[in-house]
Scaffold this motif. Structure first.
Motif, short mmCIF file in Angstrom:
data_model
loop_
_atom_site.label_atom_id
_atom_site.label_comp_id
_atom_site.label_asym_id
_atom_site.label_seq_id
_atom_site.Cartn_x
_atom_site.Cartn_y
_atom_site.Cartn_z
N GLY A 55 2.36 29.01 14.73
CA GLY A 55 3.32 28.50 15.52
C GLY A 55 4.24 27.31 15.12
N ALA A 56 4.00 27.15 13.75
CA ALA A 56 4.88 25.77 13.07
C ALA A 56 5.63 26.18 12.11
CB ALA A 56 3.94 24.84 12.65
N LYS A 57 6.97 26.17 12.02
CA LYS A 57 7.93 26.31 10.95
C LYS A 57 7.86 25.38 10.05
CE LYS A 57 11.71 28.29 11.79
NZ LYS A 57 13.17 28.28 12.50
N ALA A 58 7.71 24.23 10.32
CA ALA A 58 7.66 22.98 9.74
C ALA A 58 6.84 21.61 10.46
CB ALA A 58 9.04 22.31 9.42
N SER A 59 5.94 21.00 9.76
CA SER A 59 5.02 20.22 10.14
C SER A 59 5.05 18.84 9.44
CB SER A 59 3.79 20.60 10.17
OG SER A 59 2.58 19.84 10.89
N THR A 60 5.11 17.70 10.22
CA THR A 60 5.14 16.40 9.52
C THR A 60 3.82 16.13 8.99
OG1 THR A 60 6.88 15.75 10.64
CG2 THR A 60 5.80 14.02 9.54
N SER A 61 3.71 15.59 7.67
CA SER A 61 2.49 15.20 7.19
C SER A 61 2.56 13.58 6.55
CB SER A 61 1.91 16.00 5.96
OG SER A 61 0.50 15.71 5.65
N LEU A 62 1.82 12.84 7.19
CA LEU A 62 2.00 11.47 6.66
C LEU A 62 1.22 11.26 5.28
CD1 LEU A 62 1.03 9.25 9.81
CD2 LEU A 62 3.36 10.18 9.11
N LEU A 63 2.03 10.54 4.28
CA LEU A 63 1.46 10.14 2.98
C LEU A 63 1.76 8.65 2.67
CD1 LEU A 63 0.07 10.91 0.39
CD2 LEU A 63 2.39 11.26 -0.64
N GLY A 64 0.67 7.98 2.67
CA GLY A 64 0.78 6.55 2.36
C GLY A 64 1.29 6.22 0.84
N VAL A 65 1.91 5.17 0.57
CA VAL A 65 2.30 4.86 -0.79
C VAL A 65 2.24 3.43 -0.73
CG1 VAL A 65 3.62 4.96 -2.86
CG2 VAL A 65 3.44 6.86 -1.24
N PRO A 66 1.06 2.61 -0.70
CA PRO A 66 1.04 1.12 -0.63
C PRO A 66 1.15 0.46 -1.85
CG PRO A 66 -1.19 2.05 -0.80
CD PRO A 66 -0.29 3.24 -0.95
N LEU A 67 2.72 0.32 -2.06
CA LEU A 67 3.03 -0.05 -3.26
C LEU A 67 4.04 -1.33 -2.95
CD1 LEU A 67 4.51 1.60 -6.58
CD2 LEU A 67 5.69 -0.19 -5.52
N GLY A 68 3.85 -2.52 -3.46
CA GLY A 68 4.48 -3.54 -3.20
C GLY A 68 5.05 -4.46 -4.54
N HIS A 69 4.80 -4.23 -5.72
CA HIS A 69 5.04 -4.94 -6.58
C HIS A 69 6.28 -4.80 -7.21
CE1 HIS A 69 3.71 -1.08 -8.76
NE2 HIS A 69 4.41 -1.59 -9.60
N ASN A 70 7.21 -3.77 -6.72
CA ASN A 70 8.40 -4.00 -7.28
C ASN A 70 9.62 -4.56 -6.29
OD1 ASN A 70 8.48 -2.43 -10.12
ND2 ASN A 70 7.86 -0.55 -8.77
N SER A 71 8.93 -5.31 -5.55
CA SER A 71 9.70 -6.00 -4.54
C SER A 71 10.23 -7.26 -5.08
CB SER A 71 8.92 -6.48 -3.28
OG SER A 71 9.74 -7.43 -2.47
N SER A 72 11.33 -7.78 -5.20
CA SER A 72 11.94 -9.11 -5.75
C SER A 72 11.67 -10.16 -5.07
CB SER A 72 13.55 -8.75 -5.75
OG SER A 72 13.97 -8.51 -4.53
N PHE A 73 10.90 -10.14 -3.80
CA PHE A 73 10.55 -11.45 -3.18
C PHE A 73 9.18 -11.35 -2.98
CE2 PHE A 73 11.33 -13.80 1.10
CZ PHE A 73 11.26 -15.19 0.57
N LEU A 74 8.89 -10.52 -1.68
CA LEU A 74 7.34 -10.63 -1.25
C LEU A 74 6.89 -9.29 -1.45
CD1 LEU A 74 7.97 -12.41 2.06
CD2 LEU A 74 7.22 -13.72 -0.29
N GLN A 75 5.44 -9.16 -1.83
CA GLN A 75 4.74 -8.03 -1.93
C GLN A 75 4.05 -7.31 -0.87
OE1 GLN A 75 2.91 -8.16 -5.62
NE2 GLN A 75 4.83 -8.62 -6.76
N GLY A 76 4.25 -8.15 0.55
CA GLY A 76 3.55 -7.60 1.64
C GLY A 76 3.64 -6.22 2.13
N PRO A 77 4.98 -5.52 1.66
CA PRO A 77 4.66 -4.12 2.04
C PRO A 77 3.65 -3.23 1.54
CG PRO A 77 7.04 -5.07 1.69
CD PRO A 77 5.92 -6.00 1.17
N ALA A 78 3.15 -3.60 0.53
CA ALA A 78 1.61 -2.92 0.20
C ALA A 78 0.77 -2.69 0.92
CB ALA A 78 1.27 -3.61 -1.09
N PHE A 79 0.77 -3.50 2.19
CA PHE A 79 -0.10 -3.62 3.08
C PHE A 79 0.28 -2.72 4.46
CE2 PHE A 79 -0.82 -7.53 0.59
CZ PHE A 79 -1.99 -7.30 0.17
N ALA A 80 1.21 -2.26 4.23
CA ALA A 80 1.92 -1.49 5.63
C ALA A 80 1.22 -0.25 6.24
CB ALA A 80 3.41 -1.35 5.40
N PRO A 81 0.97 0.65 5.07
CA PRO A 81 0.62 2.13 5.83
C PRO A 81 -0.58 1.81 6.72
CG PRO A 81 1.12 2.23 3.51
CD PRO A 81 1.28 0.80 3.83
N PRO A 82 -1.57 1.24 6.70
CA PRO A 82 -2.74 1.20 7.60
C PRO A 82 -2.22 0.57 8.91
CG PRO A 82 -3.25 -0.32 5.81
CD PRO A 82 -2.08 0.60 5.27
#
Length: 337
Positions: A55-82
């Motif tokens: 019954g599903a033609k397309a289904s969303t699947s979450l994939l976390g990529v907790p990477l922050g070291h390529n930020s030019s300012f703060l690296q907090g986005p690495a902690f975002a997925p959870p």
């Protein structure tokens, strides 16, 4: 200095101390193989479940990529997925999207976990290989029909390997809708070709986009405009949003290409709505502006990401986590069918 960077320096010291390079690479390869195997098996399990349900033609699947070291300012986005996941299921709201999709139906939303970015970097894996690992992880999701990736960042550098994977897997360029305060199209910001401020330069160079529409822009330099012209980017700045609103709320994308990809940097929103970001830039979109653009978009959405939420700046009772979660919920409704 981050733990991964410390390990890079340590491994260089080992190399000068006559520790075999082959020995180090062999260990790195084991960690990479184990990481991809875990994702592969989780994705396979979710794909088998969905195909058995039907019954599903397309289904969303979450994939976390907790990477922050390529930020030019703060690296907090690495902690975002959870934190985003916690907000999705926190119980303060129900499981329905505004368009009536039920997130607790696995045919609508599944979750295959995170790419273990820090563990891989702790082994001294450089960014060239790391970007390929992210791409391979996304391709594993797409191998299991009917799954489509919705990636939780992380800083915006992750959009390059994710979009590359989607384009390569589908066999052609995409139309991309990019919501952001910044165009992220520097050639190599501060000398880093993988900077979060350079991701869309890599995407356009690679030929992974036919059209790139950038919406919400209000912090753009001369280079950003020149790069936009060089690549033929359609840049919609906030200073003309009132004039452009009718166009942006009635977009029709994807005809003649492999599909549409949506990349949402949380700082596209005015900080009144989303203060928990690294780069606070006043004068942005309202949350309803963003939803109107997404809800009215006519497109086959084949993938998406939500990036640059910084939990370390989310000091107002988890407000921005809830905003990021709502974006994920509404993008899920757009992808799943």
């Amino acid at each position: 200095m981050s733990q991964g960077t410390k390990w890079m320096h340590y491994l260089r010291q080992l190399s000068t101390a006559n520790v075999s390079k082959a020995l180090i690479e062999k260990g790195q390869n084991r960690v990479i193989d184990a990481s991809l195997t875990l994702i592969r098996e989780r994705v396979k399990l979710k794909g088998e479940l969905l195909r058995s349900l039907g019954g599903a033609k397309a289904s969303t699947s979450l994939l976390g990529v907790p990477l922050g070291h390529n930020s030019s300012f703060l690296q907090g986005p690495a902690f975002a997925p959870p934190r985003i996941r916690e907000a999705i299921w926190c119980g303060s709201t129900n499981s329905s999207t505004e368009q009536g999709k039920e997130l607790d139906d696995p045919r609508v939303l599944t979750d295959v976990g995170d790419v273990p970015i820090q563990e891989i970097r702790d082994c001294g894996v450089d960014d060239d290989r790391l970007m390929h690992i992210i791409s391979e992880s996304v391709k594993l999701v797409m191998e299991q029909d009917p799954l489509r990736p919705l990636v939780l960042g992380g800083d915006h550098s992750i959009s390059f390997p994710v979009i590359r994977a989607v384009s390569e897997k589908l066999g052609g360029p995409l139309d991309i809708l990019h919501l952001d305060a910044h165009p992220d199209i520097y050639d190599a910001f501060e000398g880093n070709k993988y900077s979060h401020a350079s991701s869309f330069a890599r995407i356009m160079e690679g030929g992974y986009a036919r059209r790139l529409l950038q919406v919400g822009i209000r912090s753009i330099t001369r280079e950003g405009r020149e790069q936009g012209k060089r690549f033929g980017v359609e840049q919609y700045e906030m200073r003309t949003f009132s004039q452009d609103r009718h166009i942006l709320e009635n977009l029709k994308l994807g005809e003649g290409v492999k599909g549409v990809y949506i990349s949402v940097d949380v700082d596209c929103l005015d900080p009144a709505f989303a203060p928990g970001v690294s780069h606070i830039e006043p004068g942005g979109l309202s949350f309803r502006d963003v939803l109107n653009i997404l809800h009215n978009l006519q497109a086959d959405v084949v993938g998406a990401d939500v990036v640059e939420f910084n939990p370390q700046r989310d000091t107002v009772d988890g407000m921005t986590a809830m905003v990021a979660a709502k974006l994920v919920r509404e993008l899920t409704a757009k992808i799943s069918k």
